[in-house]
Each structure stands twice: as structure tokens, then as C-alpha cells.
Motif scaffolding. Sequence first.
Motif, mmCIF file in Angstrom:
data_model
loop_
_atom_site.group_PDB
_atom_site.id
_atom_site.type_symbol
_atom_site.label_atom_id
_atom_site.label_comp_id
_atom_site.label_asym_id
_atom_site.label_seq_id
_atom_site.Cartn_x
_atom_site.Cartn_y
_atom_site.Cartn_z
ATOM 1 N N PHE A 179 0.397 -1.044 0.234
ATOM 2 C CA PHE A 179 0.174 -0.314 -0.344
ATOM 3 C C PHE A 179 0.704 1.405 0.458
ATOM 4 O O PHE A 179 0.373 2.325 -0.771
ATOM 5 C CB PHE A 179 -0.684 0.509 1.372
ATOM 6 C CG PHE A 179 -2.018 1.205 1.645
ATOM 7 C CD1 PHE A 179 -2.821 1.456 0.865
ATOM 8 C CD2 PHE A 179 -1.843 2.149 2.113
ATOM 9 C CE1 PHE A 179 -3.603 2.399 0.647
ATOM 10 C CE2 PHE A 179 -1.976 3.575 2.117
ATOM 11 C CZ PHE A 179 -3.487 3.429 1.478
ATOM 12 N N THR A 180 1.686 1.320 0.330
ATOM 13 C CA THR A 180 2.475 2.692 1.241
ATOM 14 C C THR A 180 3.398 2.751 -0.697
ATOM 15 O O THR A 180 3.692 4.404 -1.042
ATOM 16 C CB THR A 180 3.771 2.669 2.147
ATOM 17 O OG1 THR A 180 4.464 1.309 2.435
ATOM 18 C CG2 THR A 180 2.417 3.004 3.696
ATOM 19 N N THR A 181 3.423 1.789 -0.765
ATOM 20 C CA THR A 181 4.987 1.562 -2.322
ATOM 21 C C THR A 181 3.664 3.027 -3.239
ATOM 22 O O THR A 181 4.448 3.385 -3.597
ATOM 23 C CB THR A 181 5.607 0.557 -2.658
ATOM 24 O OG1 THR A 181 6.297 0.026 -1.591
ATOM 25 C CG2 THR A 181 5.908 0.747 -3.635
ATOM 26 N N GLN A 182 2.241 1.248 -3.423
ATOM 27 C CA GLN A 182 1.682 2.088 -4.001
ATOM 28 C C GLN A 182 1.498 3.913 -3.986
ATOM 29 O O GLN A 182 1.149 4.878 -5.104
ATOM 30 C CB GLN A 182 0.620 1.304 -4.307
ATOM 31 C CG GLN A 182 -0.348 2.369 -5.315
ATOM 32 C CD GLN A 182 0.150 1.821 -6.910
ATOM 33 O OE1 GLN A 182 1.372 1.018 -7.302
ATOM 34 N NE2 GLN A 182 -0.699 2.873 -7.926
ATOM 35 N N ARG A 183 1.327 4.556 -2.537
ATOM 36 C CA ARG A 183 0.487 5.616 -2.586
ATOM 37 C C ARG A 183 2.165 6.719 -3.067
ATOM 38 O O ARG A 183 1.355 7.456 -2.986
ATOM 39 C CB ARG A 183 -0.003 5.270 -0.987
ATOM 40 C CG ARG A 183 -0.716 6.635 -0.412
ATOM 41 C CD ARG A 183 -1.228 6.720 0.868
ATOM 42 N NE ARG A 183 -1.525 8.031 1.626
ATOM 43 C CZ ARG A 183 -1.286 9.399 1.971
ATOM 44 N NH1 ARG A 183 0.156 9.130 2.009
ATOM 45 N NH2 ARG A 183 -1.709 10.266 1.802
ATOM 46 N N GLN A 184 2.514 6.008 -2.000
ATOM 47 C CA GLN A 184 4.471 7.098 -2.539
ATOM 48 C C GLN A 184 4.645 7.514 -4.107
ATOM 49 O O GLN A 184 4.034 8.351 -3.749
ATOM 50 C CB GLN A 184 5.695 6.642 -2.284
ATOM 51 C CG GLN A 184 6.514 6.657 -1.971
ATOM 52 C CD GLN A 184 8.257 6.359 -2.013
ATOM 53 O OE1 GLN A 184 8.916 6.400 -1.499
ATOM 54 N NE2 GLN A 184 7.785 4.865 -3.066
ATOM 55 N N LYS A 188 3.666 11.210 -4.888
ATOM 56 C CA LYS A 188 4.970 11.995 -4.821
ATOM 57 C C LYS A 188 5.079 12.341 -6.280
ATOM 58 O O LYS A 188 5.981 13.145 -7.478
ATOM 59 C CB LYS A 188 5.887 12.103 -4.057
ATOM 60 C CG LYS A 188 5.565 12.246 -2.436
ATOM 61 C CD LYS A 188 6.846 12.205 -1.959
ATOM 62 C CE LYS A 188 6.543 12.757 -0.710
ATOM 63 N NZ LYS A 188 7.795 12.741 0.566
ATOM 64 N N GLY A 189 5.300 11.405 -6.849
ATOM 65 C CA GLY A 189 5.513 10.547 -8.159
ATOM 66 C C GLY A 189 5.085 10.772 -9.179
ATOM 67 O O GLY A 189 5.002 10.824 -10.966
ATOM 68 N N MET A 190 3.939 11.535 -9.295
ATOM 69 C CA MET A 190 2.592 11.650 -10.363
ATOM 70 C C MET A 190 2.308 12.811 -10.058
ATOM 71 O O MET A 190 1.580 13.420 -9.301
ATOM 72 C CB MET A 190 1.488 10.045 -10.658
ATOM 73 C CG MET A 190 1.566 9.351 -10.098
ATOM 74 S SD MET A 190 -0.074 8.013 -10.270
ATOM 75 C CE MET A 190 -1.009 8.760 -11.800
ATOM 76 N N PRO A 191 1.998 13.538 -11.849
ATOM 77 C CA PRO A 191 1.385 14.820 -11.999
ATOM 78 C C PRO A 191 0.084 14.935 -11.072
ATOM 79 O O PRO A 191 -0.792 13.748 -11.199
ATOM 80 C CB PRO A 191 1.803 15.050 -13.881
ATOM 81 C CG PRO A 191 2.948 13.922 -14.186
ATOM 82 C CD PRO A 191 2.201 12.527 -13.360
ATOM 83 N N PRO A 249 12.675 13.254 -10.373
ATOM 84 C CA PRO A 249 10.919 12.738 -10.644
ATOM 85 C C PRO A 249 9.852 13.224 -12.117
ATOM 86 O O PRO A 249 11.101 13.602 -12.799
ATOM 87 C CB PRO A 249 10.592 13.646 -9.737
ATOM 88 C CG PRO A 249 11.450 14.745 -9.483
ATOM 89 C CD PRO A 249 12.994 14.158 -9.920
ATOM 90 N N THR A 250 9.044 12.521 -12.136
ATOM 91 C CA THR A 250 8.244 12.771 -13.167
ATOM 92 C C THR A 250 7.846 14.424 -13.874
ATOM 93 O O THR A 250 7.460 14.593 -11.987
ATOM 94 C CB THR A 250 7.175 12.016 -13.422
ATOM 95 O OG1 THR A 250 7.283 10.970 -13.249
ATOM 96 C CG2 THR A 250 6.057 12.397 -14.528
ATOM 97 N N PRO A 251 7.510 14.484 -14.512
ATOM 98 C CA PRO A 251 7.916 16.794 -15.232
ATOM 99 C C PRO A 251 5.739 16.815 -14.353
ATOM 100 O O PRO A 251 5.567 15.980 -15.130
ATOM 101 C CB PRO A 251 8.332 16.723 -16.577
ATOM 102 C CG PRO A 251 9.081 15.630 -16.750
ATOM 103 C CD PRO A 251 8.687 14.328 -16.151
ATOM 104 N N GLY A 252 6.096 17.669 -13.538
ATOM 105 C CA GLY A 252 4.551 17.908 -13.646
ATOM 106 C C GLY A 252 3.856 17.299 -11.779
ATOM 107 O O GLY A 252 3.319 17.628 -11.108
ATOM 108 N N SER A 253 5.442 16.274 -10.963
ATOM 109 C CA SER A 253 4.219 15.651 -10.448
ATOM 110 C C SER A 253 5.314 16.448 -8.685
ATOM 111 O O SER A 253 5.976 17.817 -9.244
ATOM 112 C CB SER A 253 5.166 14.680 -10.452
ATOM 113 O OG SER A 253 7.242 14.821 -9.905
ATOM 114 N N PRO A 254 4.326 16.327 -7.564
ATOM 115 C CA PRO A 254 4.607 17.455 -6.948
ATOM 116 C C PRO A 254 6.543 17.213 -6.446
ATOM 117 O O PRO A 254 6.756 17.538 -6.113
ATOM 118 C CB PRO A 254 4.145 17.056 -5.310
ATOM 119 C CG PRO A 254 2.721 16.303 -5.998
ATOM 120 C CD PRO A 254 3.082 15.877 -7.469
#
Length: 302
Positions: A179-184, A188-191, A249-254
Amino acid sequence: MGAILDPLYFIVSGVMVRFYDVLSPIFGKDSGVSWSLSIMGLVVLIRIVLIPLFVKQIKSQRALTALQPHMKAIQTKYKDDRQKQSEEMMKLYKEHKTNPLASCFPILAQAPIFFALFTVLNGIAKNNPHGLLKGEYLTSIAQAKFFGASIAESFLGTSDSTVKIVTVVLIFVMSATTFTTQRQLMVKGMPKMDSSNNMMLQQQKIMLYLFPLIFAISGVNFPVGVLIYWSTTNFWTWGQQYYVIKRNPTPGSPAYEELQRKRAHKAKGPVDGTVIDQPDEAEKPSDIAGQRKQPKKKKKKK
């Protein structure tokens, strides 16, 4: 079926045996530490081999992120025709050589290894050995304990309360780390995206809740060694993902925006809002730059 999977049983058990041969002189032949670390070593080796697939997964996810405006346009244009919408989506994926299921590739790639390890450890409990875990190796791993629980036992396969407690704890760790891996990744990792009618975000949400639930329910059938394997691979995934999110990180992500702010702050240096100490009026230049040397008197000639 057995003949097809036999090579996989030999590979999995062979890797464990090689690690055990290295670790047993240190921790003991019948030590649960030796076999537990051997299973963890199997995880590390597999995850190193899967690094190219992980890189491909990251590239595919970022390609999907870049396609979000096109995907939204297709959804809007064909909102009343689901079949046409699906056809146009598949055409878009094909043109840009990406796959919306790429995030599942590492899990799917590990599935045969996972099944082979399950069969090997389950065979020990049922006295039906597979691969290289025979003879003295079979005797040793059958006696090995992880916090007092036999590595080959499962929650439903024993009445031992110690095994049940250890398996429940490991099932919780396995589900929580999933759960925590997917939530991370999502936090944080998705725009930032519009949550309405967004296929990629919906897919990530399904994975966020579905996979931990599946592991929690099915975990009661897994031997302790398999739970160790899956918990270890979850910790590896979390750390590997954390490194990528922080460093690239992915551009546009936090995480990307945070990294840009840090770089901008670092590039500015001690200016714009940074107070630089000024010398007091009472201080002389000599107090700041060091004592000024007094001119030496010339010696008079005799």
C-alpha cells in the motif's frame, strides 16, 4: 506441468543453496538466519536482473503522462461510443509505443519465481522436495526457524500458535508495504491530474487498494519463507521508487516541483531575502580584514 516448471524449481532452490553455503559457516547450518538471508539474497538478485524492466516501466509511465491531453480529448470526443473510444486509445498507445499496464510488468515478471518458491517451500512441509533442496539441505531448511516459526509452514497449514502469530505479522507487513509503495507513487511521483474519467489515475487507485487486499487474503496460504520473500521485495521496490522520485521525478509531479524549488534556491545563493551581516560602525576595517600592518621605520645610517 511439472516438467515445464522443474528448471525454475532448480534455479530458485539453486540460488538459495548457493547463498546458504556462503552464510551457513557464519550463522550455523540449521540456522533460520542463514535460510532467511538466503531468501532475501534471492530477492536482491532477482530485482537486480529486473532493473531494465523497471526502467522500461518508468519510461512507459512518463509516456502515458505526456499523452494525458490526447487521451482526454479522445474520451471527450467519443464519450457516447465506448468501443470507438477503446479503439482510438489502443491506436494512440501503439503510435507512441507505450502500454497502460506497464506498471504491472515487474509484478508479472516475478510471478513465476514467486510460484516456484511457494512450491519449493510447500514441498518441504509436505515432504515432497523440489529442485536442489534435498538431502542435508532439506533437513536443514525443515528445521530452520524465523522468530520461532518454521520457514516452510503457513497459517492454514499448522496449529502452531507461534507460526500463526509470525505469519499474521508478515502478512500485515507485506500488505502495508504494498500500500505505502503504491501511495508513494501516487502522492509524490505522479503529475496532478483531473480525477474525473482519468484511466491512468483510476488504474493506480485500483492497484492502491486491490493488491494489498489480495495479499492480505491469500497470505494465509503462503509459507513463512514466501512472506519473507514478498515483504523483502516490497521494501526493495519502495527504496528503488523513492530514489527515482527524489533524483529523477516525473515532470509535473509534486516531487518534480519540489526538486525545481530546491535547485532554484541553490542557484540563487545568499541573495534575495538573505540578510548579510554588516559590520558595526564602531568596527574598523582592520577588525574585519585582519590587523593592518604598521609601516616599519627605516634604520638611520650611521
